[in-house]
Design a protein around this motif. Structure first.
Motif, PDB file in Angstrom:
ATOM      1  N   ASN A   1      30.175  20.794  -4.217  1.00 47.66           N
ATOM      2  CA  ASN A   1      29.629  19.529  -4.684  1.00 47.66           C
ATOM      3  C   ASN A   1      28.268  19.185  -4.094  1.00 47.66           C
ATOM      4  O   ASN A   1      27.821  18.050  -4.227  1.00 47.66           O
TER       5      ASN A   1
ATOM      6  N   LEU B   1      36.878  18.635  -2.266  1.00 50.58           N
ATOM      7  CA  LEU B   1      35.501  18.301  -2.605  1.00 50.58           C
ATOM      8  C   LEU B   1      34.613  19.537  -2.599  1.00 50.58           C
ATOM      9  O   LEU B   1      33.401  19.448  -2.402  1.00 50.58           O
TER      10      LEU B   1
ATOM     11  N   CYS C   1      31.858  19.006  -9.104  1.00 44.02           N
ATOM     12  CA  CYS C   1      31.552  17.810  -9.896  1.00 44.02           C
ATOM     13  C   CYS C   1      30.193  17.208  -9.570  1.00 44.02           C
ATOM     14  O   CYS C   1      29.900  16.085  -9.985  1.00 44.02           O
TER      15      CYS C   1
ATOM     16  N   LEU D   1      38.179  17.283  -6.946  1.00 40.56           N
ATOM     17  CA  LEU D   1      36.884  17.067  -7.586  1.00 40.56           C
ATOM     18  C   LEU D   1      35.970  18.263  -7.356  1.00 40.56           C
ATOM     19  O   LEU D   1      34.779  18.109  -7.090  1.00 40.56           O
TER      20      LEU D   1
ATOM     21  N   LEU E   1      28.993  15.852  -6.898  1.00 38.00           N
ATOM     22  CA  LEU E   1      29.119  14.560  -6.221  1.00 38.00           C
ATOM     23  C   LEU E   1      27.942  14.258  -5.298  1.00 38.00           C
ATOM     24  O   LEU E   1      27.511  13.121  -5.183  1.00 38.00           O
TER      25      LEU E   1
END
Length: 121
Positions: free
Chosen positions: A42, A39, A14, A11, A16
């Motif tokens: 993010n 991750l 993204c 991800l 997040l």
């Protein structure tokens, strides 16, 4: 798949933030068998990092690879991870923290966990 479910999730970039990281942590604690999470990039700060640190201590978690480069982890998040690493339930073999804003106190906490070689630079 053979009924094993999703084990790797990328991800990167993204947006997040802490909310998304906390949601992923809840999934791990609920039994998702992720082995690899990317991750990176993010905007995950200390709150999301601490949630992930709790998740890697959850019974039955299988997370071996956690890439968190280019986020906003600071000392408190690094300390939470350092606390989690020696836990008997923690399966991490790789923790990537390149290009975060971890200060001396966070780096010291990570380095004091002797069996870990993390990419913090």
């Amino acid at each position: 798949r053979g009924g094993g479910g999703l084990v790797e999730l990328h991800l990167h970039n993204c947006a997040l933030k802490d909310v998304g990281a906390s949601y992923l942590a809840d999934l791990i604690k609920a039994g998702c068998k992720f082995k690899r999470l990317d991750l990176g990039m993010n905007e995950i700060g200390d709150t999301g990092t601490a949630a992930l640190a709790q998740a890697v201590q959850a019974e039955g978690n299988q997370l071996e690879y956690l890439q968190m480069r280019l986020n906003r982890c600071r000392n408190d998040g690094a300390k939470a991870l350092a606390h989690a690493l020696p836990d008997a339930q923690c399966q991490l073999k790789f923790l990537g923290l390149t290009s975060n804003v971890i200060g001396t106190a966070g780096l010291r906490a990570l380095m004091e966990v002797g069996r870990w070689a993390c990419s913090c630079f």
